[in-house]
Design a protein around this motif. Structure first.
Motif, short mmCIF file in Angstrom:
data_model
loop_
_atom_site.label_atom_id
_atom_site.label_comp_id
_atom_site.label_asym_id
_atom_site.label_seq_id
_atom_site.Cartn_x
_atom_site.Cartn_y
_atom_site.Cartn_z
N ALA A 1 -4.25 2.79 -10.72
CA ALA A 1 -3.37 3.53 -11.63
C ALA A 1 -4.12 3.90 -12.91
O ALA A 1 -3.95 5.00 -13.44
N LYS B 1 6.55 -0.68 -3.70
CA LYS B 1 7.07 0.39 -2.85
C LYS B 1 6.35 0.42 -1.50
O LYS B 1 6.98 0.56 -0.45
N LEU B 2 5.03 0.30 -1.52
CA LEU B 2 4.28 0.32 -0.26
C LEU B 2 4.62 -0.90 0.60
O LEU B 2 4.70 -0.80 1.82
N ALA C 1 -2.59 6.80 -15.39
CA ALA C 1 -1.21 6.39 -15.66
C ALA C 1 -1.08 5.91 -17.11
O ALA C 1 -1.98 5.26 -17.64
N TRP D 1 -4.16 -2.30 -7.49
CA TRP D 1 -3.28 -1.15 -7.74
C TRP D 1 -3.27 -0.82 -9.23
O TRP D 1 -3.14 0.35 -9.60
N TRP E 1 -7.07 4.80 -5.11
CA TRP E 1 -7.25 3.56 -4.34
C TRP E 1 -8.54 3.60 -3.54
O TRP E 1 -9.18 2.58 -3.32
N PHE F 1 2.83 0.71 -13.47
CA PHE F 1 2.77 1.70 -12.39
C PHE F 1 2.13 1.10 -11.14
O PHE F 1 2.62 1.31 -10.03
N GLY F 2 1.04 0.36 -11.31
CA GLY F 2 0.39 -0.27 -10.17
C GLY F 2 1.30 -1.23 -9.44
O GLY F 2 1.34 -1.28 -8.21
N GLU F 3 2.07 -2.01 -10.20
CA GLU F 3 3.01 -2.95 -9.59
C GLU F 3 4.12 -2.21 -8.85
O GLU F 3 4.53 -2.60 -7.77
N ARG F 4 4.60 -1.12 -9.43
CA ARG F 4 5.64 -0.32 -8.77
C ARG F 4 5.14 0.26 -7.46
O ARG F 4 5.83 0.23 -6.43
N VAL F 5 3.91 0.75 -7.45
CA VAL F 5 3.32 1.30 -6.23
C VAL F 5 3.15 0.20 -5.19
O VAL F 5 3.49 0.38 -4.02
N ARG F 6 2.67 -0.97 -5.61
CA ARG F 6 2.47 -2.08 -4.68
C ARG F 6 3.79 -2.48 -4.03
O ARG F 6 3.87 -2.65 -2.80
#
Length: 75
Positions: free
Chosen positions: A15, A33-34, A20, A11, A3, A26-31
């Motif tokens: 990723a 979660k944060l 990834a 994101w 990042w 993966f980027g959407e999952r990280v977004r």
């Protein structure tokens, strides 16, 4: 760390730079979660200060995460 990379504008791109297998997912999952962790932090900080918090529509509420099954929740 991706990042902080100067070419990571999203994101998904972060990723991708991190290697990834499915950077979009993966980027959407990280977004998400944060965002959820940020909402949780805001709620807990407000509880300590004894203040009510008005969260934006769609914000996660403590104890009411997206998953309805106890197995889907992680702490």
């Amino acid at each position: 760390m991706a990042w902080a990379h100067p070419y990571a504008d999203s994101w998904t791109e972060a990723a991708r730079l991190a290697g990834a297998a499915d950077p979009e997912a993966f980027g959407e999952r990280v977004r998400r979660k944060l965002k959820r962790l940020g909402d949780r932090y805001t709620q807990r900080a407000a509880a300590v200060l004894g203040r009510a918090v008005v969260l934006p529509p769609g914000a996660a509420v403590l104890g009411m995460e997206e998953s309805s099954s106890p197995q889907g929740r992680r702490h």
